[in-house]
Design a protein around this motif. Structure first.
Motif, mmCIF file in Angstrom:
data_model
loop_
_atom_site.group_PDB
_atom_site.id
_atom_site.type_symbol
_atom_site.label_atom_id
_atom_site.label_comp_id
_atom_site.label_asym_id
_atom_site.label_seq_id
_atom_site.Cartn_x
_atom_site.Cartn_y
_atom_site.Cartn_z
ATOM 1 N N UNK A 118 0.834 -1.196 0.000
ATOM 2 C CA UNK A 118 0.000 0.000 0.000
ATOM 3 C C UNK A 118 0.875 1.255 0.000
ATOM 4 N N UNK A 119 1.931 1.221 0.800
ATOM 5 C CA UNK A 119 2.841 2.375 0.841
ATOM 6 C C UNK A 119 3.476 2.599 -0.535
ATOM 7 N N UNK A 120 3.885 1.508 -1.197
ATOM 8 C CA UNK A 120 4.472 1.638 -2.540
ATOM 9 C C UNK A 120 3.454 2.191 -3.534
ATOM 10 N N UNK A 121 2.205 1.692 -3.416
ATOM 11 C CA UNK A 121 1.160 2.164 -4.330
ATOM 12 C C UNK A 121 0.854 3.639 -4.094
ATOM 13 N N UNK A 122 0.892 4.067 -2.839
ATOM 14 C CA UNK A 122 0.661 5.484 -2.541
ATOM 15 C C UNK A 122 1.779 6.342 -3.144
ATOM 16 N N UNK A 128 2.559 9.582 -10.203
ATOM 17 C CA UNK A 128 1.667 9.761 -11.345
ATOM 18 C C UNK A 128 0.953 11.120 -11.271
ATOM 19 N N UNK A 129 0.661 11.562 -10.061
ATOM 20 C CA UNK A 129 0.029 12.882 -9.905
ATOM 21 C C UNK A 129 0.983 13.975 -10.388
ATOM 22 N N UNK A 133 0.439 16.509 -13.595
ATOM 23 C CA UNK A 133 0.536 17.973 -13.461
ATOM 24 C C UNK A 133 1.476 18.551 -14.512
ATOM 25 N N UNK A 134 2.630 17.906 -14.700
ATOM 26 C CA UNK A 134 3.598 18.375 -15.708
ATOM 27 C C UNK A 134 3.026 18.265 -17.110
ATOM 28 N N UNK A 135 2.346 17.141 -17.377
ATOM 29 C CA UNK A 135 1.781 16.941 -18.714
ATOM 30 C C UNK A 135 0.677 17.962 -18.998
ATOM 31 N N UNK A 136 -0.086 18.271 -17.987
ATOM 32 C CA UNK A 136 -1.165 19.248 -18.179
ATOM 33 C C UNK A 136 -0.594 20.648 -18.477
ATOM 34 N N UNK A 167 -3.114 10.923 -16.978
ATOM 35 C CA UNK A 167 -4.368 10.760 -16.237
ATOM 36 C C UNK A 167 -4.714 9.280 -16.072
ATOM 37 N N UNK A 168 -4.526 8.506 -17.131
ATOM 38 C CA UNK A 168 -4.809 7.069 -17.058
ATOM 39 C C UNK A 168 -3.859 6.375 -16.078
ATOM 40 N N UNK A 169 -2.601 6.771 -16.120
ATOM 41 C CA UNK A 169 -1.615 6.172 -15.202
ATOM 42 C C UNK A 169 -1.974 6.487 -13.752
ATOM 43 N N UNK A 170 -2.439 7.713 -13.498
ATOM 44 C CA UNK A 170 -2.848 8.083 -12.138
ATOM 45 C C UNK A 170 -4.035 7.265 -11.684
#
Length: 363
Positions: A118-122, A128-129, A133-136, A167-170
């Motif tokens: 869970x920690x790794x996924x967070x 990904x967030x 943000x960079x891609x946007x 967005x999909x990766x996030x």
């Protein structure tokens, strides 16, 4: 026969009659039954509470460690039942408990692993967030530059695609967090299940151990073996009797008194016992029971004379410490007489004051 001789003979017979009458009156006044209204008496027999030593479970008698007539102490092992089957069940139950403890350790490890995932996924979600943000921002700059005809539309489309990919990766990383959280819940459920399995296994071990303990038949009080009801090798059902004991802490004499006397008896009243086998000794006792209903009772009682036939059962209990001081002499079934004070202020007659057994204070 001369008249003078006849007179002497008559006088002699009169004197003899007077002597006999005086002796009879004296014996009547001094005999134990001439106790007056303040002291009652009754015939009785020494009795004791009987205890059956029985098996709690069905099984075969392995050995009996006492014989008839033996004295037994509290917690003394009297007999043993065959316990080979129980021993096998105990080994199995202990193995089940060990397996349950291992399962608990595995479940705890699964919880730890799921929490780490869970920690790794967070962390991936945060990454990904940041990428989104960079891609946007790149897409927004490209779209502005396109309005000025600085860059080509192809560049703008590529930046838009990169933003949508971020967005999909996030979304995927957030789904992974949810999956790991579900795994944590499942792992914690396994911990609870494993702990329940341990509790059940340990309860099974405790139950079998209790059955093993109960397979050693023990005395719970000072007693004497009266009968061996079973012998080694016999197979008994649950509740089957192995030994019969006499409780040496609860020895008493049962006797009967008529209504007119029984109504004046209270629990704790002083009693003196004299046994036919040892008439030289007086045994002190106390009233421990007075029957609430009469015995030897006619079906209907209508007159005062009939009511006098009513007899109430009285029990006089001997002091347990006094019994302990004279264990070798305690025997049930001995007949004797019980004498009971109906008036607390009354004095015992001389024959009940002498040779009264006393408790050995030093014992």
């Amino acid at each position: 026969m001369p008249q003078e001789l006849r007179k002497r003979l008559v006088r002699g017979l009169v004197v003899i009659a007077i002597v006999v009458a005086v002796a009879l009156l004296g014996w009547t006044a001094l005999r134990p039954d001439g106790l007056g209204d303040a002291i009652a008496s009754g015939n009785g027999r020494i009795e004791a509470t009987e205890i059956d030593i029985a098996t709690q479970l069905s099984g075969r008698v392995e050995e009996i460690l006492v014989d008839e007539g033996d004295f037994v102490e509290p917690d003394q092992v009297l007999a043993r039942m065959n316990t080979r089957t129980l021993q096998a069940e105990l080994s199995q139950a202990k193995a089940e408990a060990l397996r349950a403890r291992n399962a608990l350790q595995t479940a705890h490890a699964m919880v730890a692993q799921s929490e780490s995932n869970e920690a790794s996924a967070e962390a991936v979600v945060q990454q990904r967030q940041a990428e989104l943000t960079a891609a946007r921002k790149r897409y927004e700059r490209s779209n502005t530059l396109l309005q000025r005809n600085v860059i080509s539309r192809q560049q703008v489309d590529d930046d838009r695609a990169a933003m949508q990919s971020a967005e999909a990766a996030l979304a995927a990383s957030r789904a992974q967090v949810s999956a790991t959280q579900a795994a944590i819940v499942a792992a914690r459920s396994q911990v609870i299940e494993a702990q329940s399995a341990i509790d059940a296994a340990e309860a099974g071990v405790a139950r079998i151990q209790a059955d093993l303990d109960d397979s050693q038949l023990r005395a719970d009080r000072l007693a004497r073996v009266q009968y061996r009801v079973a012998e080694p090798g016999e197979v008994l059902a649950a509740g089957g009797n192995v030994l019969n004991l006499i409780d040496l802490t609860d020895v008493y004499m049962t006797f009967f008194l008529p209504t007119s006397q029984a109504g004046r008896v209270a629990l704790g009243d002083e009693v003196r016992l004299i046994l036919d086998a040892v008439p030289a000794y007086v045994i002190p006792a106390r009233v421990s029971f007075v029957a609430s209903t009469a015995q030897f009772t006619p079906k209907t009682v209508e007159t005062a004379s009939e009511r006098e036939k009513l007899m109430f059962r009285i029990r006089a209990r001997i002091d347990p410490q006094l019994l302990r001081d004279h264990l070798e002499q305690v025997k049930t079934g001995l007949p004797g007489m019980a004498y009971l004070k109906l008036d607390a202020d009354a004095e015992w007659p001389d024959f009940l004051k002498q040779n009264v057994l006393q408790v050995n204070v030093s014992s």
